[in-house]
Write a protein that holds these residues in place. Structure first.
Motif, PDB file in Angstrom:
ATOM      1  N   ASN A 117       0.851  -1.182   0.000  1.00  0.00           N
ATOM      2  CA  ASN A 117       0.000   0.000   0.000  1.00  0.00           C
ATOM      3  C   ASN A 117       0.894   1.241   0.000  1.00  0.00           C
ATOM      4  O   ASN A 117       1.601   1.507   0.965  1.00  0.00           O
ATOM      5  N   MET A 118       0.859   2.009  -1.088  1.00  0.00           N
ATOM      6  CA  MET A 118       1.738   3.169  -1.227  1.00  0.00           C
ATOM      7  C   MET A 118       1.480   4.216  -0.149  1.00  0.00           C
ATOM      8  O   MET A 118       2.420   4.867   0.321  1.00  0.00           O
ATOM      9  N   LEU A 119       0.241   4.395   0.276  1.00  0.00           N
ATOM     10  CA  LEU A 119      -0.037   5.364   1.338  1.00  0.00           C
ATOM     11  C   LEU A 119       0.633   4.951   2.647  1.00  0.00           C
ATOM     12  O   LEU A 119       1.140   5.800   3.377  1.00  0.00           O
ATOM     13  N   VAL A 120       0.659   3.674   2.931  1.00  0.00           N
ATOM     14  CA  VAL A 120       1.336   3.175   4.132  1.00  0.00           C
ATOM     15  C   VAL A 120       2.831   3.467   4.026  1.00  0.00           C
ATOM     16  O   VAL A 120       3.454   3.942   4.982  1.00  0.00           O
ATOM     17  N   ARG A 121       3.403   3.213   2.869  1.00  0.00           N
ATOM     18  CA  ARG A 121       4.838   3.459   2.670  1.00  0.00           C
ATOM     19  C   ARG A 121       5.171   4.944   2.815  1.00  0.00           C
ATOM     20  O   ARG A 121       6.212   5.299   3.360  1.00  0.00           O
ATOM     21  N   ILE A 122       4.304   5.806   2.308  1.00  0.00           N
ATOM     22  CA  ILE A 122       4.527   7.251   2.430  1.00  0.00           C
ATOM     23  C   ILE A 122       4.470   7.667   3.889  1.00  0.00           C
ATOM     24  O   ILE A 122       5.326   8.428   4.359  1.00  0.00           O
ATOM     25  N   MET A 123       3.480   7.179   4.625  1.00  0.00           N
ATOM     26  CA  MET A 123       3.398   7.487   6.057  1.00  0.00           C
ATOM     27  C   MET A 123       4.662   7.019   6.767  1.00  0.00           C
ATOM     28  O   MET A 123       5.170   7.693   7.665  1.00  0.00           O
ATOM     29  N   ALA A 124       5.179   5.872   6.359  1.00  0.00           N
ATOM     30  CA  ALA A 124       6.360   5.303   7.007  1.00  0.00           C
ATOM     31  C   ALA A 124       7.617   6.132   6.752  1.00  0.00           C
ATOM     32  O   ALA A 124       8.404   6.357   7.669  1.00  0.00           O
ATOM     33  N   VAL A 125       7.814   6.590   5.518  1.00  0.00           N
ATOM     34  CA  VAL A 125       9.038   7.341   5.227  1.00  0.00           C
ATOM     35  C   VAL A 125       9.035   8.703   5.923  1.00  0.00           C
ATOM     36  O   VAL A 125      10.090   9.276   6.178  1.00  0.00           O
ATOM     37  N   LEU A 126       7.873   9.198   6.301  1.00  0.00           N
ATOM     38  CA  LEU A 126       7.779  10.466   7.032  1.00  0.00           C
ATOM     39  C   LEU A 126       7.845  10.267   8.547  1.00  0.00           C
ATOM     40  O   LEU A 126       7.867  11.232   9.301  1.00  0.00           O
ATOM     41  N   ASP A 127       7.911   9.015   8.976  1.00  0.00           N
ATOM     42  CA  ASP A 127       7.860   8.657  10.389  1.00  0.00           C
ATOM     43  C   ASP A 127       9.178   8.941  11.101  1.00  0.00           C
ATOM     44  O   ASP A 127      10.253   8.738  10.546  1.00  0.00           O
ATOM     45  N   ARG A 128       9.100   9.361  12.331  1.00  0.00           N
ATOM     46  CA  ARG A 128      10.283   9.672  13.151  1.00  0.00           C
ATOM     47  C   ARG A 128      11.125   8.429  13.434  1.00  0.00           C
ATOM     48  O   ARG A 128      12.309   8.536  13.716  1.00  0.00           O
ATOM     49  N   ARG A 129      10.523   7.235  13.364  1.00  0.00           N
ATOM     50  CA  ARG A 129      11.261   5.999  13.625  1.00  0.00           C
ATOM     51  C   ARG A 129      12.218   5.631  12.501  1.00  0.00           C
ATOM     52  O   ARG A 129      13.047   4.745  12.649  1.00  0.00           O
TER      53      ARG A 129
END
Length: 162
Positions: A117-129
């Motif tokens: 899911n590309m939206l999940v991946r986008i949220m992840a790359v913006l994540d502080r972790r």
């Protein structure tokens, strides 16, 4: 499931990298006067929509692929699987965004970065972790990634000074 205000708070306060706070905003709404309260969703950088999609975009843009049965079937399933083409065309709505957040919120950052899911991946790359070392290692293979992911990676890398 959280309401939109709770989802937005988690995305912008708890998950978002410090370097992006105040620059990235998440937006989702449903229109009360529309049938079934359909709506739209977007991710903004300094007030400018980077990606956006809405329920009615789905049906308008579906006509671009009238004979593609695989695409039509995906439209009917409300775009549960979100690839780069769907993100680029904006054929997702607030429900797809909520579903992506639910997936993201309930799995590890490693799984989110590898999600279909590309939206999940986008949220992840913006994540502080996702730290600088991981971003630097990802930079080596970013050319192999989908354009939408590359765009958000570039936003994050620039914010981190990489």
């Amino acid at each position: 499931m959280l309401r939109w205000s709770g989802i937005r708070k988690k995305l912008e306060s708890e998950y978002l990298a410090d370097s992006l706070k105040g620059h990235i905003q998440y937006f989702a709404t449903s229109y009360s006067k529309c049938p079934d309260h359909e709506g739209r969703a977007a991710i903004l950088l300094d007030g400018k929509e980077i990606i956006s999609g809405g329920y009615y975009n789905n049906w308008a843009k579906a006509s671009l692929f009238p004979k593609d049965e695989k695409y039509q079937k995906r439209m009917q399933e409300e775009m549960a699987f979100m690839d780069d083409v769907a993100v680029r065309l904006g054929v997702f709505d607030q429900r797809c965004f909520y579903e992506a957040f639910n997936i993201f919120d309930n799995q590890s950052i490693e799984l989110s970065l590898e999600s279909d899911n590309m939206l999940v991946r986008i949220m992840a790359v913006l994540d502080r972790r996702v730290g600088k070392r991981r971003l630097i290692s990802m930079k080596e293979t970013i050319e192999d990634e989908a354009p939408s992911f590359q765009e958000f990676f570039a936003i994050r890398a620039e914010a981190e000074g990489i």
